[in-house]
Design an enzyme around this catalytic site. Structure first.
Site, PDB file in Angstrom:
ATOM      1  N   LEU A  98      66.260  21.390  27.212  1.00 56.52           N
ATOM      2  CA  LEU A  98      64.968  20.691  27.309  1.00 56.52           C
ATOM      3  C   LEU A  98      64.098  21.000  26.103  1.00 56.52           C
ATOM      4  O   LEU A  98      63.069  20.377  25.874  1.00 56.52           O
ATOM      5  CB  LEU A  98      64.253  21.116  28.595  1.00 56.52           C
ATOM      6  CG  LEU A  98      64.922  20.662  29.891  1.00 56.52           C
ATOM      7  CD1 LEU A  98      64.272  21.323  31.094  1.00 56.52           C
ATOM      8  CD2 LEU A  98      64.857  19.142  29.999  1.00 56.52           C
ATOM      9  N   LYS A 137      59.186  30.176  23.686  1.00 60.47           N
ATOM     10  CA  LYS A 137      58.835  31.182  22.675  1.00 60.47           C
ATOM     11  C   LYS A 137      59.997  32.137  22.413  1.00 60.47           C
ATOM     12  O   LYS A 137      60.235  32.559  21.297  1.00 60.47           O
ATOM     13  CB  LYS A 137      57.641  32.024  23.142  1.00 60.47           C
ATOM     14  CG  LYS A 137      56.316  31.305  22.976  1.00 60.47           C
ATOM     15  CD  LYS A 137      55.149  32.285  23.075  1.00 60.47           C
ATOM     16  CE  LYS A 137      53.834  31.541  22.984  1.00 60.47           C
ATOM     17  NZ  LYS A 137      53.690  30.549  24.078  1.00 60.47           N
ATOM     18  N   HIS A 155      65.841  29.330  24.708  1.00 57.76           N
ATOM     19  CA  HIS A 155      65.975  27.915  25.066  1.00 57.76           C
ATOM     20  C   HIS A 155      65.711  27.684  26.545  1.00 57.76           C
ATOM     21  O   HIS A 155      65.809  28.606  27.351  1.00 57.76           O
ATOM     22  CB  HIS A 155      67.394  27.450  24.721  1.00 57.76           C
ATOM     23  CG  HIS A 155      67.607  27.281  23.248  1.00 57.76           C
ATOM     24  ND1 HIS A 155      67.957  28.343  22.435  1.00 57.76           N
ATOM     25  CD2 HIS A 155      67.460  26.212  22.426  1.00 57.76           C
ATOM     26  CE1 HIS A 155      68.045  27.914  21.183  1.00 57.76           C
ATOM     27  NE2 HIS A 155      67.752  26.626  21.152  1.00 57.76           N
ATOM     28  N   VAL A 156      65.399  26.426  26.851  1.00 57.05           N
ATOM     29  CA  VAL A 156      65.217  26.018  28.242  1.00 57.05           C
ATOM     30  C   VAL A 156      66.230  24.910  28.528  1.00 57.05           C
ATOM     31  O   VAL A 156      66.363  23.976  27.729  1.00 57.05           O
ATOM     32  CB  VAL A 156      63.794  25.489  28.488  1.00 57.05           C
ATOM     33  CG1 VAL A 156      63.627  25.055  29.935  1.00 57.05           C
ATOM     34  CG2 VAL A 156      62.764  26.554  28.141  1.00 57.05           C
ATOM     35  N   ASP A 211      46.511  30.553  30.616  1.00 60.96           N
ATOM     36  CA  ASP A 211      46.261  30.154  29.242  1.00 60.96           C
ATOM     37  C   ASP A 211      46.318  28.636  29.119  1.00 60.96           C
ATOM     38  O   ASP A 211      47.286  28.091  28.634  1.00 60.96           O
ATOM     39  CB  ASP A 211      47.345  30.834  28.384  1.00 60.96           C
ATOM     40  CG  ASP A 211      47.004  30.778  26.918  1.00 60.96           C
ATOM     41  OD1 ASP A 211      47.881  31.139  26.113  1.00 60.96           O
ATOM     42  OD2 ASP A 211      45.887  30.355  26.588  1.00 60.96           O
TER      43      ASP A 211
HETATM   44  C1  LIG Z   1      55.100  25.528  29.373  1.00 59.73           C
HETATM   45  C2  LIG Z   1      55.956  26.170  28.324  1.00 59.73           C
HETATM   46  C3  LIG Z   1      55.114  26.828  27.233  1.00 59.73           C
HETATM   47  N1  LIG Z   1      56.769  25.137  27.734  1.00 59.73           N
HETATM   48  C4  LIG Z   1      58.104  25.168  27.902  1.00 59.73           C
HETATM   49  O1  LIG Z   1      58.646  26.045  28.516  1.00 59.73           O
HETATM   50  C5  LIG Z   1      58.858  24.035  27.227  1.00 59.73           C
HETATM   51  C6  LIG Z   1      59.930  24.604  26.314  1.00 59.73           C
HETATM   52  C7  LIG Z   1      61.039  23.613  26.354  1.00 59.73           C
HETATM   53  C8  LIG Z   1      60.848  22.713  27.564  1.00 59.73           C
HETATM   54  C9  LIG Z   1      59.571  23.124  28.239  1.00 59.73           C
HETATM   55  N2  LIG Z   1      59.825  23.801  29.496  1.00 59.73           N
HETATM   56  C10 LIG Z   1      60.006  23.054  30.650  1.00 59.73           C
HETATM   57  N3  LIG Z   1      60.176  21.717  30.557  1.00 59.73           N
HETATM   58  C11 LIG Z   1      60.349  20.991  31.685  1.00 59.73           C
HETATM   59  N4  LIG Z   1      60.541  19.635  31.609  1.00 59.73           N
HETATM   60  C12 LIG Z   1      60.749  18.834  30.511  1.00 59.73           C
HETATM   61  C13 LIG Z   1      60.553  19.292  29.193  1.00 59.73           C
HETATM   62  C14 LIG Z   1      60.773  18.430  28.116  1.00 59.73           C
HETATM   63  C15 LIG Z   1      61.183  17.115  28.366  1.00 59.73           C
HETATM   64  C16 LIG Z   1      61.372  16.182  27.205  1.00 59.73           C
HETATM   65  O2  LIG Z   1      60.443  15.566  26.750  1.00 59.73           O
HETATM   66  N5  LIG Z   1      62.582  16.013  26.653  1.00 59.73           N
HETATM   67  C17 LIG Z   1      63.736  16.721  27.119  1.00 59.73           C
HETATM   68  C18 LIG Z   1      62.664  15.101  25.520  1.00 59.73           C
HETATM   69  C19 LIG Z   1      63.616  13.953  25.846  1.00 59.73           C
HETATM   70  C20 LIG Z   1      63.694  13.039  24.614  1.00 59.73           C
HETATM   71  N6  LIG Z   1      64.099  13.802  23.421  1.00 59.73           N
HETATM   72  C21 LIG Z   1      64.157  12.868  22.268  1.00 59.73           C
HETATM   73  C22 LIG Z   1      63.165  14.924  23.093  1.00 59.73           C
HETATM   74  C23 LIG Z   1      63.080  15.886  24.251  1.00 59.73           C
HETATM   75  C24 LIG Z   1      61.365  16.672  29.669  1.00 59.73           C
HETATM   76  C25 LIG Z   1      61.151  17.523  30.735  1.00 59.73           C
HETATM   77  N7  LIG Z   1      60.343  21.534  32.914  1.00 59.73           N
HETATM   78  C26 LIG Z   1      60.193  22.879  33.045  1.00 59.73           C
HETATM   79  C27 LIG Z   1      60.034  23.682  31.910  1.00 59.73           C
HETATM   80  C28 LIG Z   1      59.861  25.194  32.060  1.00 59.73           C
HETATM   81  F1  LIG Z   1      58.612  25.546  31.692  1.00 59.73           F
HETATM   82  F2  LIG Z   1      60.072  25.525  33.328  1.00 59.73           F
HETATM   83  F3  LIG Z   1      60.723  25.862  31.291  1.00 59.73           F
END
Ligand SMILES: CC(C)NC(=O)[C@H]1CCC[C@H]1Nc1nc(Nc2ccc(C(=O)N(C)C3CCN(C)CC3)cc2)ncc1C(F)(F)F
EC number: 2.7.11.1
Length: 280
Positions: free
Chosen positions: A23, A27, A30-31, A140
């Site tokens: 996904l 930090k 990978h997720v 945050d």
């Molecule tokens: C708050 C925290 C600071 N942030 C994180 O952890 C980030 C770090 C990487 C992903 C995200 N963590 C999570 N992401 C999701 N859902 C998700 C994310 C991205 C897309 C997306 O747009 N694509 C795959 C797109 C699809 C299209 N292609 C072209 C680009 C990627 C779709 C659904 N659910 C739970 C989490 C969690 F938090 F549980 F890990």
């Protein structure tokens, strides 16, 4: 059983999951999209490298924050179902937010409508009232830490980097934009720091940039402590929205609009979707 509760109590291993597409990068690793084999429950699996956690001395913080996060239950707070580890990695079993990262959506739209902004701000206020009720602060709440659920609902998803990034933010070059005066002046602070950050977030939803942004760190720092709040002529924003933001971005933390009063503010009452779901 297919319900979520079966995802929680077990001792997990990697074999319990089918790993799907990446996904993105968090930090410390990978997720991945993943499916828990017995319940067929779709989750996000955040993989953190122990080596990197050790280097940054965040292990104890991670443990404490995982402890807090696993006990929070609110529709606008991303669930942490459990965790496990092997020789080299720690794995967090997290709720999957189907519509992805809010900051990407904000970049794409440049800024949000007043209805969308008010809907998001109201749902975050409800989540923060819940957190403060459990004596949990420091969520945050900047765009990078917000995810969007399948129905378009906002999810606070930082579970603890706030403490981490807060510490590093003081030492690191990361954005100061969201810190209230008492934090940049590093005096002690309370739950009202979240009211300030929510005010900064509301401004950024409406204008596409945070209110105290400046080229140099020192300028941002000065603008925050002086509460140098200016509203640009474009995009056009209602005076009700500006009134709400002005009541949140107040230097004296005891004078900031309490979150339950925010939910009664005319701009929220007139613009936020009661369900917390913005359908556009
Ligand atoms: C708050 C925290 C600071 N942030 C994180 O952890 C980030 C770090 C990487 C992903 C995200 N963590 C999570 N992401 C999701 N859902 C998700 C994310 C991205 C897309 C997306 O747009 N694509 C795959 C797109 C699809 C299209 N292609 C072209 C680009 C990627 C779709 C659904 N659910 C739970 C989490 C969690 F938090 F549980 F890990």
């Amino acid at each position: 059983s297919s319900d979520v509760s079966s995802v929680e109590k077990r001792r997990w291993t990697l074999n319990d999951f089918d790993i799907g597409k990446p996904l993105g990068r968090g930090k410390f690793g990978h997720v991945y999209l993943a499916r828990e084999k017995r319940s067929n429950h779709i989750v996000a699996l955040k993989v953190l490298f122990k080596s990197q956690l050790q280097q940054s001395q965040v292990e104890h913080q991670l443990r404490r924050e995982v402890e807090i996060q696993s006990h929070l239950r609110h529709p606008n707070i991303l669930r942490l179902y459990g965790y496990f580890y092997d020789q080299k990695r720690v794995y967090l079993i997290l709720e999957y937010a189907a519509k992805g990262e809010l900051y990407k959506e904000l970049q794409k739209c440049k800024y949000f409508s007043e209805r969308r902004s008010a809907t998001y701000v109201a749902s975050l206020a409800r989540a923060l009232i819940y957190c403060h009720g459990k004596h949990v602060i420091h969520r945050d709440i900047k765009p990078e830490n917000l995810l969007i659920g399948a129905q378009g609902e906002l999810k606070i998803a930082d579970f603890g980097w706030s403490v981490h990034t807060f510490n590093r933010r003081r030492t690191m070059c990361g954005t100061l934009d969201y810190l209230p005066p008492e934090m940049v002046e590093s005096v002690e602070h309370d739950a009202s720091v979240d009211i300030w950050s929510l005010g900064v977030l509301c401004y950024e939803f409406l204008y596409g940039v945070p209110p105290f942004e400046a080229k140099e760190h020192s300028d941002t720092y000065r603008r925050i402590v002086q509460v140098d709040l200016k509203f640009p002529p474009k995009p056009i924003v209602s005076s009700a929205a500006k009134d709400l933001i002005s009541q949140m971005l107040v230097k004296d933390s005891s004078q900031r609009l309490p979150l339950h009063k925010l939910l009664e503010h005319p701009w929220i009452v007139q613009n936020a979707e009661p369900s917390g779901i913005y359908r556009g």
